[in-house]
Design an enzyme around this catalytic site. Structure first.
Site, PDB file in Angstrom:
ATOM      1  N   GLU A  65       0.857  -1.187   0.000  1.00 54.49           N
ATOM      2  CA  GLU A  65       0.000   0.000   0.000  1.00 54.49           C
ATOM      3  C   GLU A  65       0.897   1.243   0.000  1.00 54.49           C
ATOM      4  O   GLU A  65       1.932   1.272   0.670  1.00 54.49           O
ATOM      5  CB  GLU A  65      -0.845  -0.006   1.277  1.00 54.49           C
ATOM      6  CG  GLU A  65      -1.851   1.124   1.380  1.00 54.49           C
ATOM      7  CD  GLU A  65      -2.622   1.074   2.700  1.00 54.49           C
ATOM      8  OE1 GLU A  65      -2.016   0.803   3.751  1.00 54.49           O
ATOM      9  OE2 GLU A  65      -3.841   1.307   2.680  1.00 54.49           O
TER      10      GLU A  65
ATOM     11  N   LYS B  43     -10.245  -0.353  -1.821  1.00 57.85           N
ATOM     12  CA  LYS B  43     -10.338  -0.694  -0.383  1.00 57.85           C
ATOM     13  C   LYS B  43     -11.739  -0.413   0.158  1.00 57.85           C
ATOM     14  O   LYS B  43     -12.252   0.713   0.028  1.00 57.85           O
ATOM     15  CB  LYS B  43      -9.305   0.137   0.377  1.00 57.85           C
ATOM     16  CG  LYS B  43      -9.057  -0.263   1.825  1.00 57.85           C
ATOM     17  CD  LYS B  43      -7.966   0.655   2.419  1.00 57.85           C
ATOM     18  CE  LYS B  43      -7.465   0.231   3.771  1.00 57.85           C
ATOM     19  NZ  LYS B  43      -6.443   1.189   4.291  1.00 57.85           N
TER      20      LYS B  43
ATOM     21  N   CYS C 273      -4.491  -3.773   3.475  1.00 55.39           N
ATOM     22  CA  CYS C 273      -4.168  -3.267   4.810  1.00 55.39           C
ATOM     23  C   CYS C 273      -5.260  -3.479   5.859  1.00 55.39           C
ATOM     24  O   CYS C 273      -5.460  -4.587   6.330  1.00 55.39           O
ATOM     25  CB  CYS C 273      -3.778  -1.787   4.679  1.00 55.39           C
ATOM     26  SG  CYS C 273      -2.917  -1.102   6.113  1.00 55.39           S
TER      27      CYS C 273
END
Ligand SMILES: O=C(O)CNC(=O)[C@H](CS)NC(=O)CCC(=O)C(=O)O
Length: 290
Positions: free
Chosen positions: A48, A123, A165
């Protein structure tokens, strides 16, 4: 490489210290990707924020590009030059709604060795976390949440399920990807030192054990700018839960072979996915708990 009898596909995990300087970051990432390709990796993972880590929201928004912009064009060239698949985990994307929302997407892009974009996952769980006096993140203040989970993509190493993440904290997405056929789950990350030292490895190993997938986690490491340090500890976990590769401190690479025969053996021996009781879990993923 895949297809050659006896040889298992090799994947490479890149650990970097992105800064606000996109040019320097590209040079660093490209160097690692070239090294990984020379070593025979077919699929290379970047974390990321591989493109940059901005020092404040204004800078982060100002540096963002579209998926058709210059930077991803250069990564497509890199994939072609090196003949590798590239997982670009967490590109700061100006989407079509940029003019109206003034917010970006945190987008995990997968390129094939012709440089073609074969998947883009935005995300879905945004990191709004406040640990008094220690950590303050409000990703939703500059990022739009992605609208969907993306079906796993076939690669020479196996079927790859994309997350990013903070998604790591939600077993639901890993199980959804597993159900959709994933054999490798990947969590490109920029974890904080505080939360990383407590949660990183145990979460990654738990996701691997419960989904019976390989888990690949490329991470930011070290000092990204004056006010931000990342935890690092990029690693690969096998479907049994063993850490089979790990980066040392600082920028660098680690490698793992993906053994799908082993994965299938683990799934046969402990067939948790045929023991599930969906009749019991109806609302577990449904929304805020009391
Ligand atoms: O903002 C950028 O430029 C790149 N994105 C990030 O660094 C994101 C959002 S602030 N970081 C995380 O999700 C950390 C999660 C974490 O540390 C945890 O879950 O404990």
């Amino acid at each position: 490489m895949a297809g050659s009898p006896g040889l298992k596909p090799l994947v490479a995990v890149c650990q970097v210290t992105s800064t606000p300087d996109k040019e320097l970051n590209f040079t660093a990432c490209a160097g690692l990707v070239r090294e990984a390709a020379q070593r025979g990796a077919c699929l290379v993972f970047l974390p990321e924020g591989f493109d940059y880590i901005g020092s404040d929201t204004v800078e982060t928004l100002g540096l963002a590009e579209s998926l058709d912009g210059d930077l991803l064009g250069r990564y497509a060239g890199l994939a072609r030059d090196c003949g590798v698949w590239l997982s670009l985990g967490g590109f700061h994307e100006r989407g079509r709604d940029w003019p109206t929302t003034q917010r970006i997407y945190n987008c995990h892009v997968l390129l094939d060795p012709t440089g073609c974009r074969v998947a883009a996952y935005r995300k879905t769980h945004l990191c709004d976390v406040e640990l008094e006096g220690r950590v303050s993140m409000k990703e939703s203040s500059f990022t739009n949440p992605g609208p969907e989970i993306v079906p796993p993509v076939s690669t020479p190493a196996g079927k790859l399920g994309l997350s990013i993440c903070y998604d790591l904290r939600f077993p639901e997405i890993s199980l959804a990807l597993r159900r959709a056929g994933a054999e490798i789950l990947t969590y490109p990350s920029a974890f904080t030192v505080t939360t990383g030292s407590a949660h990183w490895e145990v979460l990654l190993r738990a996701r691997a054990i419960e989904s019976q997938c390989y888990v690949v986690a490329a991470a930011q490491t070290g000092k990204n700018h004056e006010r931000r340090t990342s935890y690092g500890h990029s690693l690969v976990v096998d479907p049994w839960g063993s850490v089979v590769a790990q980066c040392r401190e600082g920028p660098g690479l680690c490698y793992a072979e993906i053994d799908l025969d082993y994965l299938h053996r683990v799934r046969r021996e402990i067939p948790v996915h045929s023991h599930r009781r969906p009749d019991l879990y109806g609302t577990v993923a449904a929304g805020p708990a009391p």
